[in-house]
Design a protein around this motif. Sequence first.
Motif, short mmCIF file in Angstrom:
data_model
loop_
_atom_site.label_atom_id
_atom_site.label_comp_id
_atom_site.label_asym_id
_atom_site.label_seq_id
_atom_site.Cartn_x
_atom_site.Cartn_y
_atom_site.Cartn_z
N GLN A 201 0.83 -1.20 0.00
CA GLN A 201 0.00 0.00 0.00
C GLN A 201 0.87 1.26 0.00
O GLN A 201 0.66 2.19 -0.80
CB GLN A 201 -0.91 0.01 1.23
CG GLN A 201 -1.95 -1.10 1.25
CD GLN A 201 -2.74 -1.11 2.56
OE1 GLN A 201 -2.64 -0.18 3.37
NE2 GLN A 201 -3.51 -2.17 2.78
N GLN A 202 1.90 1.26 0.88
CA GLN A 202 2.78 2.42 0.98
C GLN A 202 3.57 2.61 -0.30
O GLN A 202 3.75 3.74 -0.79
CB GLN A 202 3.72 2.24 2.18
CG GLN A 202 3.03 2.33 3.53
CD GLN A 202 2.66 3.75 3.91
OE1 GLN A 202 2.96 4.71 3.19
NE2 GLN A 202 1.98 3.92 5.03
N ALA A 221 -5.36 2.01 7.49
CA ALA A 221 -4.70 2.85 8.50
C ALA A 221 -4.83 4.32 8.16
O ALA A 221 -4.77 4.71 6.98
CB ALA A 221 -3.23 2.45 8.60
N ASP A 222 -4.98 5.13 9.20
CA ASP A 222 -5.13 6.57 8.99
C ASP A 222 -3.95 7.16 8.25
O ASP A 222 -4.12 8.06 7.41
CB ASP A 222 -5.29 7.27 10.34
CG ASP A 222 -6.62 6.94 11.00
OD1 ASP A 222 -7.53 6.47 10.28
OD2 ASP A 222 -6.74 7.14 12.22
N GLU A 223 -2.75 6.67 8.54
CA GLU A 223 -1.57 7.23 7.88
C GLU A 223 -1.57 6.92 6.39
O GLU A 223 -1.06 7.71 5.58
CB GLU A 223 -0.28 6.70 8.54
CG GLU A 223 -0.12 5.20 8.43
CD GLU A 223 1.16 4.70 9.09
OE1 GLU A 223 2.23 5.03 8.55
OE2 GLU A 223 1.05 4.00 10.10
N VAL A 224 -2.14 5.76 5.99
CA VAL A 224 -2.24 5.41 4.56
C VAL A 224 -3.20 6.36 3.87
O VAL A 224 -2.93 6.88 2.78
CB VAL A 224 -2.69 3.95 4.38
CG1 VAL A 224 -2.96 3.65 2.90
CG2 VAL A 224 -1.64 3.00 4.93
N VAL A 225 -4.32 6.64 4.53
CA VAL A 225 -5.30 7.55 3.95
C VAL A 225 -4.71 8.94 3.82
O VAL A 225 -4.86 9.62 2.78
CB VAL A 225 -6.57 7.60 4.82
CG1 VAL A 225 -7.57 8.61 4.25
CG2 VAL A 225 -7.23 6.23 4.92
N GLU A 226 -3.98 9.37 4.87
CA GLU A 226 -3.40 10.70 4.85
C GLU A 226 -2.35 10.83 3.76
O GLU A 226 -2.30 11.83 3.03
CB GLU A 226 -2.78 11.00 6.22
CG GLU A 226 -2.23 12.40 6.36
CD GLU A 226 -3.29 13.48 6.17
OE1 GLU A 226 -2.96 14.57 5.65
OE2 GLU A 226 -4.48 13.23 6.50
N ARG A 227 -1.48 9.82 3.61
CA ARG A 227 -0.45 9.87 2.56
C ARG A 227 -1.08 9.87 1.17
O ARG A 227 -0.58 10.52 0.26
CB ARG A 227 0.50 8.68 2.70
CG ARG A 227 1.54 8.84 3.81
CD ARG A 227 2.75 7.98 3.52
NE ARG A 227 3.40 8.38 2.28
CZ ARG A 227 4.29 7.60 1.62
NH1 ARG A 227 4.60 6.42 2.08
NH2 ARG A 227 4.84 8.04 0.51
N ALA A 228 -2.16 9.08 0.99
CA ALA A 228 -2.84 9.05 -0.31
C ALA A 228 -3.35 10.43 -0.68
O ALA A 228 -3.24 10.87 -1.83
CB ALA A 228 -3.98 8.03 -0.28
#
Length: 558
Positions: A201-202, A221-228
């Motif tokens: 994903q990352q 994960a919230d960090e995945v959504v934020e990075r996207a």
Amino acid sequence: MSDPTLIFGHRNPDADAICSAIAYADFKDKTDEGTFQAARCGNSNARIDAVLDHFGVGLPPFIGDVTPRLREAMSGDLVTVPSHATCAEALELIERHDIQVVPVVREDGRLQGQVSIFQLGRYFVPRLGKAQEMRRVDTSLSSIVRALKAEVLHLVEGDRVEELQVRVGAMDIRSFDRFTDREYMDPDRSVIVVGDRWDIQQRSIQLGIRLLVITGGLAVADEVVERAREEGVSLIVSPYDSATTAWAIRAATRVGEVMSLESVEFRPQETVADVRRKTSTMGPAVFMVTNDDERLLGVFTRRDLLRPSRTRLILVDHNELSQAVSGAEQVNIVEVVDHHRLGDLRTQDPILFINRPVGSTCTIVADLYRQAGLTPSGDMAGVMMGGLVSDTLNLRSPTATPLDHEILSWLEELAGTTGSELADVIFSWGSVVGQKAPDEVIAMDRKVYQEGEFRFAISQVEEVGFGEFWDRSDDLMEALERSRSDEDLALAALMVTDIKEQDSLLLVRGEERIVDAITYPAVEQGEVYRLTGVVSRKKQLLPFISGILRDGSETVAG
């Protein structure tokens, strides 16, 4: 509601044909289930109008042809898609409605193409050696969301239609990197389908892919959504597993990319028989029906063309197809009520056939009322009187029977008038020969018959005296010859009856051997004959002409 059963007299209707159709429709409405409608397949005339006007009854509608048309066989309950619909939506319609083909239409209803279950099957079945093609999908991200019924976490330009490449990230991150290095992957066109593999994903977000699809309805994960969001990568969650998700994304391809632009089209007014012949060797399983503006009206299959016609007919005052409404032989004739000789009628199933040797069909219909214990209204009784009085010359014709006399007396009481009074109304309207064009005179009350190899026609008009006839006899002879030539008849005859003197003149054109066999006294040899005491075409003239033609057939055969 089902279509009404149509009740027709013959093609060139007289008063008995029209009046019996009206009365029998009224009788059937009172005694049978369903709906019944009197109709006519020919023009009215002054005598018919005089009867109907006298009793305030309307003329039946004109229906000149009952030949089954494509508009009756096609399905107008359309299931369609626009070209921007997804293949998944088309497949859903195919399954829900159990159909093979879905027409593709523009916003204005015009036909654009069609997509079939077979086309979609070929599109989705993998073909070895063409992996790139299997991964390609032409669609928008919004269409992918619809196809997956996905949860949207971040979407960038979701309505833009573009060519995308779908890959499943079901591997170790090192394998994923080697794969992306070995096969050039354009991030702007890539869709990665992956489960809960955080590393892939990352990496996908790092590459800046167009769309990342998380499968199995898993939490992200919230960090995945934020990075996207930071990298401008669209991110959605599919409720399906990875394999199903990848297939469903391919099903998000727009129908316009898969559909066939070639459709076999027909017009609704084409006859079923013609369309059946044209489609017998054609490949498509489903055919389109459009109007002149290419707007889709319906679809049909070959099986639809084999279904029996829904049109039901009842014939009154005739039982020969040559006298029936055009197309009668291609629909369902369910009843016959008549008082003429038996003709060439054949039906697939048994039918009610009432044929009685009386002076008029209206006599038969009126007697059916009596047998059923029904009393017709005054105007309906008057209409039946009109047919009876006209056809029997107010009981003076040799075709009149005791039942005609009995029925007329019964109807007189109900209608509040006498046969003589009605006869004055019917026969005082003027001369047919003097008021009509010669071709109209020939066509007014004309019946076509078949006797062995010979096809012939006899027209009849009633006059008060023969003065008008002699003034126009040459013109009538020319019209009679045109009629004979146009229809390739062995004989064409016009019987002009003087209703006052109860005599007739017979004008003839035909084959020489037939005309020479006429034994009535000649007024003008080979053209006009005097028929003293002859007023009935059915009972007096027709048997004579039929006998001549039968003798002619035997001579030819010998």
